[in-house]
Design a protein around this motif. Sequence first.
Motif, short mmCIF file in Angstrom:
data_model
loop_
_atom_site.label_atom_id
_atom_site.label_comp_id
_atom_site.label_asym_id
_atom_site.label_seq_id
_atom_site.Cartn_x
_atom_site.Cartn_y
_atom_site.Cartn_z
N ARG A 133 -35.27 -71.24 -57.78
CA ARG A 133 -35.46 -72.04 -58.76
C ARG A 133 -36.47 -73.12 -58.30
O ARG A 133 -37.59 -73.37 -58.88
CB ARG A 133 -34.49 -72.71 -59.58
CG ARG A 133 -33.64 -71.64 -60.34
CD ARG A 133 -32.56 -72.63 -61.13
NE ARG A 133 -31.90 -71.63 -61.98
CZ ARG A 133 -30.73 -72.13 -62.59
NH1 ARG A 133 -30.05 -73.20 -62.46
NH2 ARG A 133 -30.12 -71.17 -63.48
N GLN A 160 -32.38 -78.58 -64.34
CA GLN A 160 -31.98 -77.16 -63.96
C GLN A 160 -30.57 -77.16 -63.46
O GLN A 160 -29.61 -76.63 -63.80
CB GLN A 160 -32.87 -76.47 -63.13
CG GLN A 160 -34.24 -76.11 -64.16
CD GLN A 160 -35.21 -75.38 -63.07
OE1 GLN A 160 -35.07 -74.77 -62.08
NE2 GLN A 160 -36.65 -75.10 -63.50
N TRP A 170 -29.79 -72.87 -71.76
CA TRP A 170 -30.80 -73.24 -70.94
C TRP A 170 -32.22 -73.78 -71.83
O TRP A 170 -32.92 -74.77 -71.31
CB TRP A 170 -31.19 -71.93 -70.24
CG TRP A 170 -32.28 -72.03 -69.17
CD1 TRP A 170 -33.80 -71.69 -69.34
CD2 TRP A 170 -32.10 -72.55 -67.81
NE1 TRP A 170 -34.31 -71.81 -67.99
CE2 TRP A 170 -33.32 -72.61 -67.06
CE3 TRP A 170 -31.01 -73.10 -67.37
CZ2 TRP A 170 -33.24 -72.96 -65.77
CZ3 TRP A 170 -31.41 -73.55 -65.87
CH2 TRP A 170 -32.43 -73.46 -65.29
#
Length: 418
Positions: A133, A160, A170
């Motif tokens: 990520r 995140q 999300w």
Amino acid sequence: MQQAVAAIAGDIPDPWTLPLETLDPSQARLFEHGAHHEYFRRLRQEDPVHWSPTGPTGGYWSITRFDDIMAVDTNHQVFSSNRDIVIGDQPPEFAPMNFISADPPRHDVQRKAVTPAVSPARLAEMETLIRQRIGALLDTLPVGETFDWVDKVSIELTTQMLATLFDFPWEDRRLLPYWSDVTTSTDIVGNSDLDPEERMRILGECLAYFGRLWQERAAQPPKFDLISLLAHSPDTAAMIDDPMEFLGNLMLLIVGGNDTTRNSMSGGVWFLHQFPGEFAKLKSNPALIPSMVSEIIRYQTPLAHMRRTATEDIEFGGKLIRKGDRVVMWYASGNRDETVIDRPDEFIIDRERPRHHVSFGFGIHRCMGNRLAEMQLRILWEEILKRFSAVEVVGEPQRVSSNFVLGYSTLPVRLTAV
């Protein structure tokens, strides 16, 4: 070093010219303008256990030296974390119960319920995901153009991570830093932009959202996200029946997972700009990243203080602290204690003992997620060095106005690719 703070911070007076008894380091504007260090320097030198009658919720003791902070933090029998202790006519404060504001056994069982979310085994499982990520986000940044590091990198990455820890939807993840900012927007911490009624309305929305998640997780097999752990632990399964305690623990977990890492991600960029020799040292020896991460956390001190209440009369540092007195451990001061840390006002990424700081606290309340925070920062800088030869700060950062969260609202930067 007696530096004239007035020259740095506008109308903020030089603390060395004020009567000692009038010094109140809880003023949010001191932290907003970076003037708090000189106030704490004087207190450490002249009155390290200092009484201020003018705190946001009444009089309080300031503990400003490293060793004294450790002594208070590790003595939970005398210095209680329980926010439900009310003394005399002290003004009420909105502080829903959570496990950091509780003493054993309540603290221990509630903390134990959520600890598996950040266990060493769980961190090892998450490391690959975190690296993917971070790398994906860094690859989207505009090289050669000015942008806000706080928004594009620090907030997004910690958001995140929070969404992962909570297994939060999300598409709604930006609600998490929003609720964190609302949580710390109070008169007590000096950041009171929100009307109290509006703040409670927003936190009510937070409570309702997580209440729905709780019901979903309780009906599913146990998992390692924070809500599932709370819902399935026999010690915390009834928490949903006490909305204020549930909200208090949500506030704790959200702020703890957001503000600390988020502001260290921004602080590291700012410090390396202020000390360019350290950035050169880092690029020539990336093996210094773990050491630098600890130095960032010390130098930033993401949370400036924690508070306790004396449960009995005690002589401490030559002063008589009476039962019921509020006692504030100023981590932001302990991390600059000249008697314990060599050259504490310098950012030095290869210190001999880089983890010797008070940012995570001590004793039973030591930060539960400290290893996760260090891992995120380590991976971030490993991935930065792969991609960028420079992270140039092109304007002064804007700091938040708070005596609790030491953070940044903006940090303009420009990147140069490797």
